[in-house]
Write an enzyme that holds these catalytic residues in place. Sequence first.
Site, short mmCIF file in Angstrom:
data_model
loop_
_atom_site.label_atom_id
_atom_site.label_comp_id
_atom_site.label_asym_id
_atom_site.label_seq_id
_atom_site.Cartn_x
_atom_site.Cartn_y
_atom_site.Cartn_z
N HIS A 1 -4.20 2.50 2.16
CA HIS A 1 -4.19 1.25 1.42
C HIS A 1 -2.96 0.36 1.67
O HIS A 1 -3.09 -0.83 1.92
CB HIS A 1 -4.24 1.53 -0.08
N LYS B 1 -10.55 -5.61 -2.73
CA LYS B 1 -10.06 -6.18 -3.99
C LYS B 1 -9.91 -7.69 -3.83
O LYS B 1 -9.35 -8.17 -2.86
CB LYS B 1 -8.70 -5.56 -4.36
N ASP C 1 -2.68 9.80 1.24
CA ASP C 1 -3.63 9.29 0.25
C ASP C 1 -3.53 7.77 0.09
O ASP C 1 -4.52 7.09 -0.08
CB ASP C 1 -3.34 9.98 -1.10
N GLU D 1 1.71 4.45 -9.95
CA GLU D 1 0.57 4.79 -10.81
C GLU D 1 1.06 5.67 -11.96
O GLU D 1 1.92 6.53 -11.76
CB GLU D 1 -0.49 5.56 -10.03
N LYS E 1 -12.14 7.57 3.16
CA LYS E 1 -10.89 8.13 3.67
C LYS E 1 -10.69 9.53 3.10
O LYS E 1 -11.34 9.84 2.11
CB LYS E 1 -9.73 7.22 3.30
N HIS F 1 -10.83 0.76 -0.09
CA HIS F 1 -11.25 -0.14 -1.17
C HIS F 1 -10.20 -1.17 -1.53
O HIS F 1 -10.52 -2.20 -2.11
CB HIS F 1 -11.71 0.65 -2.40
N LYS G 1 2.53 9.14 -8.16
CA LYS G 1 1.79 9.53 -9.37
C LYS G 1 2.77 9.77 -10.52
O LYS G 1 3.93 10.09 -10.28
CB LYS G 1 1.02 10.83 -9.11
C1 BG6 Z 1 -7.49 6.14 -4.13
C2 BG6 Z 1 -6.52 7.28 -4.14
O1 BG6 Z 1 -7.91 5.86 -2.83
O2 BG6 Z 1 -6.88 5.00 -4.70
C3 BG6 Z 1 -6.05 7.58 -5.55
O3 BG6 Z 1 -7.13 8.44 -3.59
C4 BG6 Z 1 -5.51 6.32 -6.19
O4 BG6 Z 1 -5.09 8.61 -5.56
C5 BG6 Z 1 -6.50 5.17 -6.05
O5 BG6 Z 1 -5.28 6.58 -7.56
C6 BG6 Z 1 -5.91 3.86 -6.53
O6 BG6 Z 1 -6.90 2.88 -6.49
P1 BG6 Z 1 -6.99 1.74 -7.58
O7 BG6 Z 1 -8.08 0.85 -7.14
O8 BG6 Z 1 -7.26 2.42 -8.89
O9 BG6 Z 1 -5.64 1.11 -7.56
#
Ligand code: BG6
Length: 508
Positions: A268, A210, A263, A244, A176, A206, A354
């Site tokens: 996601h 999970k 993002d 995050e 992505k 991704h 963030k």
């Molecule tokens: C990514 C984003 O796809 O996913 C990031 O670009 C983000 O900004 C991350 O921090 C979060 O993934 P995970 O698996 O660490 O929760």
Amino acid sequence: MGTAGAIIDRMLETEEENIAYPAPGARPRRPSREHVAPHVVTLFGATGDLSRRKLLPGLARLSASKLAPELRIVGTSLDVYDDDSFREFARAALREFGSGKVADDQIELFVEKLRFVPQSEGPEALARAVANAEAELADDVRRLHYLSVPPQAALAVLETLRAADLVDRARVIMEKPFGHDLESAVSLNATVHETFKESQIFRIDHFLGKEPALNILAFRFANGLFEPIWNRNFIDHVQIDVPETLGLEDRVEFYESTGAFRDMVVTHLLQVLAFIAIEPPTALEPQAISEEKNKVFRSLLPILPRHVVRGQFDGYLREHGVSPHSDTETFIALRCQIDNWRWAGVPFYLRTGKRMAEGQRIVSIAFREAPKSMFPTNSGIGTKGPDHLTFDLADAARLSLSFYGKRPGPGMRMDKLSMQFATSETEEVTDVLEAYERLILDSFRGDHTLFTTAEGIESLWERSIPLLEDPPPVKPYAPGSWGPNAIHQLIAPNAWRLPFERAWRESR
Ligand code: BG6
């Protein structure tokens, strides 16, 4: 903790049992291990951050196990490396980011499978390296191209693959973002389709790899208990909350042009929403699941600016590389609705950002309250929010069902109690596959179940048009907070589950 090989042997036994006994009339979900041909993986962006943190460690673990087929990996990037220095790069990556499940001798066997071709040497050099790697494997060798490159570089990589004649026998994993709005997504999909058929394309998200995201499907569809109440009659609202603590690290350039919505949300969070909201698929196989997910996306009402809070953490404008007038959001919270029979009227609240107070990934389902209470008002009934079912999407999943129960002793005082499950308390905790491991493995097998489709992505961009055309101004928030104050109005009269009032039970 066992080695990757031993752990994964156990998983294979279970998996092959599943393959041997598909439901009557159903196709087996995946071909068995014997059918997975050896692969040459071409890793574009091989010396980048994702490769270091996830892809090389993931490939090493798969390679050390019996899950992956025989592999050779040809790394390529704009950096200047040769085979030896790339192997050293990989060893360092595994030392820093490996799960500790791959033994030292297995690491050495893995790095022997690595080659490197600088991108500057052109398509012919790449074609030669792939041909040499293929010659070391059996006749039926296949190709997997992993495009771990920024979106603007993806088209040039496709061009290279064409020029190097590496399209046949190949699958391609794309990272992505898939475009930045409807028009660019349609055009990107059309361009990719000039080189690869949809069946060859694996668009990776991704979050879908999970373990706990898959557990949502298991929880819903492997049990008779929950599905009858999984609808607007019993569910009051849903929260998908992924704050995050991370900042932008060295991704400022990417982030400035992307922002939290593109993002995280359009990728996601909405994919997770689809797993919560889909109707039971007719089978656990790619087409059936994609069809149901796409129906959810089609029923999603357009995302309206007045249902969105965009935020920017104080100090973002001082980050190196950020425009002093940047309007990029580092935080977003929004309300969306799925306009179908199951979900009409049930708000879904999504939040991510963030530099927030905590790093969490939860889905929380709030059930409707009892229609009438016989308990005295001072009993504590209803004071701690509605009953909740909470999924923690951490790698080792947790699940909690909270409800009111009687506090022991005289009288009738209510407390919020919970039943909790944690994968970390099970013997199988070491079997958990990291998301990229699972998804790379699925693409070796040609299994699209956990990948996103062109249609699905285009419908999400379409639902995003009102927000993208008229985004509300960003509001400031303090780093280490839960976002701008307006998040409370957005969810009122409900409240955000995070921060949790009660911590998860610690594993014993
Ligand atoms: C990514 C984003 O796809 O996913 C990031 O670009 C983000 O900004 C991350 O921090 C979060 O993934 P995970 O698996 O660490 O929760």
